[in-house]
Design a protein around this motif. Structure first.
Motif, mmCIF file in Angstrom:
data_model
loop_
_atom_site.group_PDB
_atom_site.id
_atom_site.type_symbol
_atom_site.label_atom_id
_atom_site.label_comp_id
_atom_site.label_asym_id
_atom_site.label_seq_id
_atom_site.Cartn_x
_atom_site.Cartn_y
_atom_site.Cartn_z
ATOM 1 N N ALA A 1 0.844 -1.193 0.000
ATOM 2 C CA ALA A 1 0.000 0.000 0.000
ATOM 3 C C ALA A 1 0.880 1.244 0.000
ATOM 4 O O ALA A 1 1.897 1.304 0.695
ATOM 5 C CB ALA A 1 -0.918 -0.001 1.216
ATOM 6 N N GLY A 2 0.475 2.216 -0.821
ATOM 7 C CA GLY A 2 1.255 3.429 -0.983
ATOM 8 C C GLY A 2 2.241 3.379 -2.134
ATOM 9 O O GLY A 2 2.812 4.411 -2.507
ATOM 10 N N GLY A 3 2.442 2.210 -2.670
ATOM 11 C CA GLY A 3 3.381 2.035 -3.766
ATOM 12 C C GLY A 3 2.783 2.380 -5.117
ATOM 13 O O GLY A 3 1.648 2.842 -5.218
ATOM 14 N N SER A 4 3.580 2.128 -6.160
ATOM 15 C CA SER A 4 3.179 2.478 -7.521
ATOM 16 C C SER A 4 3.416 1.316 -8.471
ATOM 17 O O SER A 4 4.301 0.480 -8.259
ATOM 18 C CB SER A 4 3.982 3.690 -8.025
ATOM 19 N N LEU A 5 2.621 1.296 -9.516
ATOM 20 C CA LEU A 5 2.804 0.387 -10.630
ATOM 21 C C LEU A 5 2.427 1.125 -11.908
ATOM 22 O O LEU A 5 1.596 2.038 -11.879
ATOM 23 C CB LEU A 5 1.914 -0.854 -10.503
ATOM 24 N N ARG A 6 3.002 0.699 -13.026
ATOM 25 C CA ARG A 6 2.586 1.218 -14.313
ATOM 26 C C ARG A 6 2.159 0.052 -15.200
ATOM 27 O O ARG A 6 2.958 -0.831 -15.515
ATOM 28 C CB ARG A 6 3.696 2.015 -15.004
ATOM 29 N N LYS B 1 -9.236 9.033 -9.066
ATOM 30 C CA LYS B 1 -8.856 10.401 -9.431
ATOM 31 C C LYS B 1 -7.768 10.934 -8.514
ATOM 32 O O LYS B 1 -7.821 10.766 -7.306
ATOM 33 C CB LYS B 1 -10.077 11.321 -9.367
ATOM 34 N N GLY B 2 -6.773 11.551 -9.125
ATOM 35 C CA GLY B 2 -5.671 12.101 -8.355
ATOM 36 C C GLY B 2 -4.576 11.100 -8.046
ATOM 37 O O GLY B 2 -3.498 11.483 -7.588
ATOM 38 N N ARG B 3 -4.842 9.810 -8.299
ATOM 39 C CA ARG B 3 -3.841 8.777 -8.028
ATOM 40 C C ARG B 3 -3.380 8.083 -9.313
ATOM 41 O O ARG B 3 -2.220 7.671 -9.415
ATOM 42 C CB ARG B 3 -4.411 7.726 -7.070
ATOM 43 N N SER C 1 0.074 5.766 -5.140
ATOM 44 C CA SER C 1 -0.655 5.722 -3.864
ATOM 45 C C SER C 1 -1.655 4.572 -3.851
ATOM 46 O O SER C 1 -2.826 4.748 -3.483
ATOM 47 C CB SER C 1 -1.370 7.054 -3.625
ATOM 48 N N LEU C 2 -1.193 3.419 -4.228
ATOM 49 C CA LEU C 2 -2.090 2.269 -4.329
ATOM 50 C C LEU C 2 -2.641 1.862 -2.975
ATOM 51 O O LEU C 2 -1.965 1.979 -1.933
ATOM 52 C CB LEU C 2 -1.365 1.105 -4.986
ATOM 53 N N LYS C 3 -3.879 1.370 -3.014
ATOM 54 C CA LYS C 3 -4.587 0.945 -1.816
ATOM 55 C C LYS C 3 -4.978 -0.525 -1.955
ATOM 56 O O LYS C 3 -5.116 -1.027 -3.080
ATOM 57 C CB LYS C 3 -5.856 1.783 -1.646
ATOM 58 N N PRO C 4 -5.176 -1.212 -0.855
ATOM 59 C CA PRO C 4 -5.606 -2.618 -0.952
ATOM 60 C C PRO C 4 -6.874 -2.785 -1.791
ATOM 61 O O PRO C 4 -7.015 -3.803 -2.484
ATOM 62 C CB PRO C 4 -5.840 -2.996 0.512
ATOM 63 N N THR D 1 -2.049 -6.707 -7.174
ATOM 64 C CA THR D 1 -2.331 -7.035 -5.786
ATOM 65 C C THR D 1 -1.631 -6.030 -4.896
ATOM 66 O O THR D 1 -0.411 -5.849 -5.000
ATOM 67 C CB THR D 1 -1.862 -8.450 -5.432
ATOM 68 N N VAL D 2 -2.402 -5.375 -4.040
ATOM 69 C CA VAL D 2 -1.865 -4.371 -3.133
ATOM 70 C C VAL D 2 -2.013 -4.890 -1.707
ATOM 71 O O VAL D 2 -3.133 -5.126 -1.242
ATOM 72 C CB VAL D 2 -2.577 -3.028 -3.296
ATOM 73 N N SER D 3 -0.909 -5.065 -1.037
ATOM 74 C CA SER D 3 -0.934 -5.582 0.327
ATOM 75 C C SER D 3 -0.970 -4.438 1.334
ATOM 76 O O SER D 3 -0.405 -3.368 1.091
ATOM 77 C CB SER D 3 0.288 -6.461 0.582
ATOM 78 N N SER D 4 -1.616 -4.694 2.453
ATOM 79 C CA SER D 4 -1.745 -3.637 3.476
ATOM 80 C C SER D 4 -0.578 -3.675 4.445
ATOM 81 O O SER D 4 0.228 -4.583 4.454
ATOM 82 C CB SER D 4 -3.062 -3.816 4.229
#
Length: 126
Positions: free
Chosen positions: A13-18, A64-66, A84-87, A123-126
């Motif tokens: 969580a909080g990371g980025s991917l493209r 939006k915004g992320r 700013s990825l979220k679970p 997959t976004v881990s918390s």
């Protein structure tokens, strides 16, 4: 039109991917391009799209915004930069292409699109 999506993976969580989606088989500039996602047990939902005319962009309120969508005509590729990825962003992400999608509204509608890629897991881990 063939669409090949890539770039998914596991991130905290909080990371980025493209994400990338390479298109072939039709003139790239004639295509509107979208990203949709589907989480387990949920329906497919709109994420973002970019139009073929004027480059109109649309985003779901939840991203939006992320997230930022862009297209590169030289590489026949559409990108989805996800910050700013979220679970709750965890899902299979699909790219889609449409040849007659022109209005900002219809860019957000899955049935507007004619071609779909195979999906890439995020997959976004918390």
């Amino acid at each position: 039109v063939q669409l090949q999506a890539s770039g998914g993976g596991l991130v905290q969580a909080g990371g980025s991917l493209r994400l990338s989606c390479a298109a072939s088989g039709r003139t790239f500039r004639s295509l509107s391009l979208g990203w949709f996602r589907q989480a387990p047990g949920k329906e497919r939902e709109f994420v973002s799209a970019i139009g073929r005319i004027g480059g109109t962009t649309r985003y779901a309120d939840s991203v939006k915004g992320r997230f930022t969508i862009s297209r590169d005509g030289a590489k026949n590729t559409v990108y989805l930069q996800m910050n700013s990825l979220k679970p709750e962003d965890t899902a299979v992400y699909y790219c889609a292409a449409g040849v007659t999608v022109d209005s900002a509204y219809y860019l957000t509608i899955a049935r507007s699109y004619d071609y779909w890629g195979q999906g890439t897991q995020v997959t976004v881990s918390s």
